[in-house]
Design a protein around this motif. Structure first.
Motif: not given
Length: 356
Positions: A28-29, A42-48, A55-59
């Protein structure tokens, strides 16, 4: 902290030490796990990421602007599909990343309930691609030179056969023959390099007389050069355990290398290995009287296409020397000759010490 509470912490620490990025999500994502390396790629952090949807993380996008989920649609996979092979994508910084994925099912052929995605930087593959391009360019250059000579002389013979005398024809044919020999040898060296790299080098070792094999090499190389080549081999040397053809190839490359790049007399010396050596066998020294090889460059000698100075050669000879010697369980080093020049020292075992 209880033992139950500490286990996820230990698992996360291990996952963060993994060289590849790891992302886990439900079909379900919902993201169930992400390690630090995946978050960075992926240009983010574990917390975020743990508070967001897949779909918002795997950009990740391909060259056509499509994202990973749109292309692969794990939620619509066939019941027999178990994973997604390696693919190339661009992250938000425009860098190449490589992904693989495993589809998770409660039981075989049942619907997909989750997905585990592996992510790693594409820099390693880019470096490998550059190395392959360099290899192709070098091989093309080495092949082009003798082929150009062959083509030119054959064309001259065809166009001017009636105008050339016998001596001129003979000289041209001898040159064509020499260039053809050079091509055959280069191709054989490239095949040996490929077999060494893949660990598929065929060896047929047996007890062999090192002094007799080296004597043949010295006679053969000496017949084609005006340089003096001296051989010193005491009586009573132990047999070596070697594929005679490969051992001959090693010694030939060493002697020809000393003739091509060194100066003065080439001295080939054989002796029994000292009793405190790692194994019993024979030591072969090949000395020249040239300028020697600086210490900082000696390890590079055994790399592919390494060349030193203006003398010719494919740059594969010493790489093959190292590969064939190690394949028999021996080893080779470069040092200074006793007086002047370089020394290549090979220790060859008397028993089967082949790796594996």
């Amino acid at each position: 902290m209880s033992r139950i509470e500490s286990r996820p912490t230990r698992l996360r620490s291990l996952a963060d030490l993994h060289p590849d990025g790891i992302v886990g999500a439900t079909i379900e994502g919902e993201i169930t796990f992400i390690n630090d390396h995946a978050a960075r790629l992926l240009g983010t952090t574990v917390e975020v990421a743990t508070r967001a949807r897949i779909d918002a993380v795997l950009r990740l996008q391909d060259q056509d602007g499509r994202n990973w989920w749109q292309v692969n649609r794990p939620d619509q996979s066939l019941s027999t599909r178990t994973g997604i092979p390696e693919q190339s994508w661009l992250n938000t910084d425009g860098e190449e990343v490589l992904t693989t994925a495993r589809l998770v099912r409660d039981e075989p052929l049942s619907p997909v309930v989750g997905i585990a995605i592996g992510i790693r930087s594409g820099r390693g593959r880019a470096r490998l691609d550059r190395e392959r391009s360099d290899l192709v360019a070098t091989v093309a250059h080495e092949l082009r030179s003798p082929l150009t000579g062959v083509k030119g002389f054959v064309q001259a013979l065809l166009n001017r056969w009636d105008k050339l005398n016998d001596d001129q024809r003979k000289l041209m044919l001898e040159t064509v023959n020499a260039d053809a020999d050079r091509l055959v040898r280069l191709i054989a060296e490239l095949l040996d390099v490929a077999r060494i790299d893949t660990g598929r080098l065929p060896l047929y070792p047996r007890g062999s007389d090192a002094a007799a094999l080296v004597q043949r090499v010295v006679n053969s190389v000496g017949a084609g050069t005006s340089r003096a080549i001296e051989l010193s081999a005491p009586d009573g040397l132990p047999e070596i355990f070697a594929d005679p053809d490969k051992f001959t190839q090693v010694v030939t490359n060493l002697v020809e290398n000393a003739v091509r790049h060194g100066q003065g007399i080439v001295r080939v010396t054989l002796s029994e290995l000292p009793t405190d050596s790692a194994f019993a066998g024979v030591r072969i020294w090949v000395d020249d009287e040239g300028d020697g090889i600086p210490k900082e460059m000696r390890n590079r000698i055994f790399t592919k296409f390494w060349k030193h100075g203006a003398s010719g050669g494919s740059g594969l000879g010493m790489y093959i020397v190292g590969g064939l010697t190690r394949a028999h369980g021996g080893f080779v080093v470069v040092t200074d000759a006793p007086t002047i020049g370089a020394r290549v020292e090979v220790d060859w075992p008397s028993e089967d010490l082949r790796p594996g």
